[in-house]
Design a protein around this motif. Structure first.
Motif, PDB file in Angstrom:
ATOM      1  N   VAL A   1       4.338  10.093  -7.369  1.00  0.00           N
ATOM      2  CA  VAL A   1       5.383  10.439  -8.337  1.00  0.00           C
ATOM      3  C   VAL A   1       4.792  10.609  -9.726  1.00  0.00           C
ATOM      4  O   VAL A   1       5.097  11.595 -10.430  1.00  0.00           O
ATOM      5  N   VAL A   2       3.928   9.689 -10.148  1.00  0.00           N
ATOM      6  CA  VAL A   2       3.298   9.782 -11.470  1.00  0.00           C
ATOM      7  C   VAL A   2       2.428  11.037 -11.545  1.00  0.00           C
ATOM      8  O   VAL A   2       2.484  11.795 -12.524  1.00  0.00           O
TER       9      VAL A   2
ATOM     10  N   PRO B   1       0.813  -1.225   0.000  1.00  0.00           N
ATOM     11  CA  PRO B   1       0.000   0.000   0.000  1.00  0.00           C
ATOM     12  C   PRO B   1       0.846   1.274   0.000  1.00  0.00           C
ATOM     13  O   PRO B   1       0.565   2.210  -0.753  1.00  0.00           O
ATOM     14  N   GLY B   2       1.897   1.308   0.787  1.00  0.00           N
ATOM     15  CA  GLY B   2       2.761   2.486   0.819  1.00  0.00           C
ATOM     16  C   GLY B   2       3.499   2.675  -0.499  1.00  0.00           C
ATOM     17  O   GLY B   2       3.636   3.802  -0.989  1.00  0.00           O
ATOM     18  N   LEU B   3       3.999   1.571  -1.073  1.00  0.00           N
ATOM     19  CA  LEU B   3       4.697   1.656  -2.357  1.00  0.00           C
ATOM     20  C   LEU B   3       3.774   2.148  -3.468  1.00  0.00           C
ATOM     21  O   LEU B   3       4.170   2.979  -4.290  1.00  0.00           O
ATOM     22  N   MET B   4       2.552   1.635  -3.487  1.00  0.00           N
ATOM     23  CA  MET B   4       1.593   2.059  -4.512  1.00  0.00           C
ATOM     24  C   MET B   4       1.240   3.541  -4.354  1.00  0.00           C
ATOM     25  O   MET B   4       1.106   4.266  -5.341  1.00  0.00           O
ATOM     26  N   MET B   5       1.115   4.000  -3.123  1.00  0.00           N
ATOM     27  CA  MET B   5       0.826   5.405  -2.870  1.00  0.00           C
ATOM     28  C   MET B   5       1.991   6.274  -3.352  1.00  0.00           C
ATOM     29  O   MET B   5       1.787   7.308  -3.983  1.00  0.00           O
ATOM     30  N   LEU B   6       3.209   5.841  -3.082  1.00  0.00           N
ATOM     31  CA  LEU B   6       4.397   6.579  -3.498  1.00  0.00           C
ATOM     32  C   LEU B   6       4.491   6.640  -5.022  1.00  0.00           C
ATOM     33  O   LEU B   6       4.755   7.705  -5.594  1.00  0.00           O
TER      34      LEU B   6
END
Length: 161
Positions: free
Chosen positions: A135-136, A126-131
Motif C-alpha cells: 500500500v505504501v 508477515p502478511g500484514l507487513m507485506m500488505l
C-alpha cells in the motif's frame, strides 16, 4: 647484518598460522561430532522409535534455546529426551506429550508454535507487513506519477540557452 624478510615470507607465516588455526577448529568440530548425544538404546518398536525421533526434533532445548533436544548435549535436554521416551513407552499420544511439556515450559519449547489467539500476531505479521508495504509503495508511485505533468520548473541547461 640483519636478515631481510620479503613480503612473501610474511604472507607464508600468516598463512601457516591460519592453516594451523583452521586445522585445530576442524579437529574440534570432528571431536564434537564424535560425542553421542543420545545414549539410550533404540525403542523396541520401530513406530515408537520414529515417534521419539520426531518429537525430539520438534522440541526446543530450554537451555540452548536454538537447538532441538535431539541435538543438544546438555543435561536438561537429556532429561527431556528421557521424559519423552518414558511417555511414549507409557502409551501417551504425541499431543499429550507436547501438552505436558507446554504446560511446564510454555509455547517456547515448541519449534513450530501452535495457532492460538495469543500468538496470532506471530502468524499474521508477515502478511500484514507485506500488505502495508504494498500500500505504501503503491501510494508513493501514484503520487510521483501525478507530480510529473505538473512539474514545469526550469532546468539549468534551459536557462543557458
Amino acid at each position: 647484518m640483519g636478515k631481510t624478510v620479503s613480503a612473501f615470507d610474511g604472507a607464508a607465516q600468516v598463512s601457516g598460522m591460519s592453516c594451523r588455526f583452521a586445522l585445530a577448529m576442524l579437529l574440534v568440530g570432528f571431536a564434537s561430532l564424535a560425542v553421542a548425544v543420545d545414549k539410550f538404546e533404540p525403542l523396541p518398536d520401530g513406530a515408537q522409535q520414529q515417534r521419539y525421533l520426531g518429537l525430539t526434533h520438534e522440541l526446543r532445548c530450554v537451555q540452548c534455546q536454538n537447538e532441538t533436544i535431539a541435538d543438544s548435549p546438555v543435561e536438561v535436554a537429556a532429561d527431556l529426551r528421557r521424559e519423552v521416551r518414558e511417555a511414549i513407552q507409557a502409551g501417551k499420544t504425541d499431543d499429550e506429550i507436547r501438552d505436558g511439556l507446554v504446560s511446564r515450559y510454555g509455547e517456547f519449547i515448541l519449534f513450530k508454535p501452535r495457532w492460538s489467539t495469543r500468538n496470532a500476531l506471530l502468524w499474521l505479521a508477515p502478511g500484514l507487513m507485506m500488505l502495508v508495504g504494498l500500500v505504501v509503495g503503491f501510494n508513493i508511485v501514484r503520487r510521483r506519477a501525478q507530480l510529473l505533468p505538473v512539474d514545469d520548473s526550469v532546468v539549468e541547461e534551459e536557462e543557458r540557452t
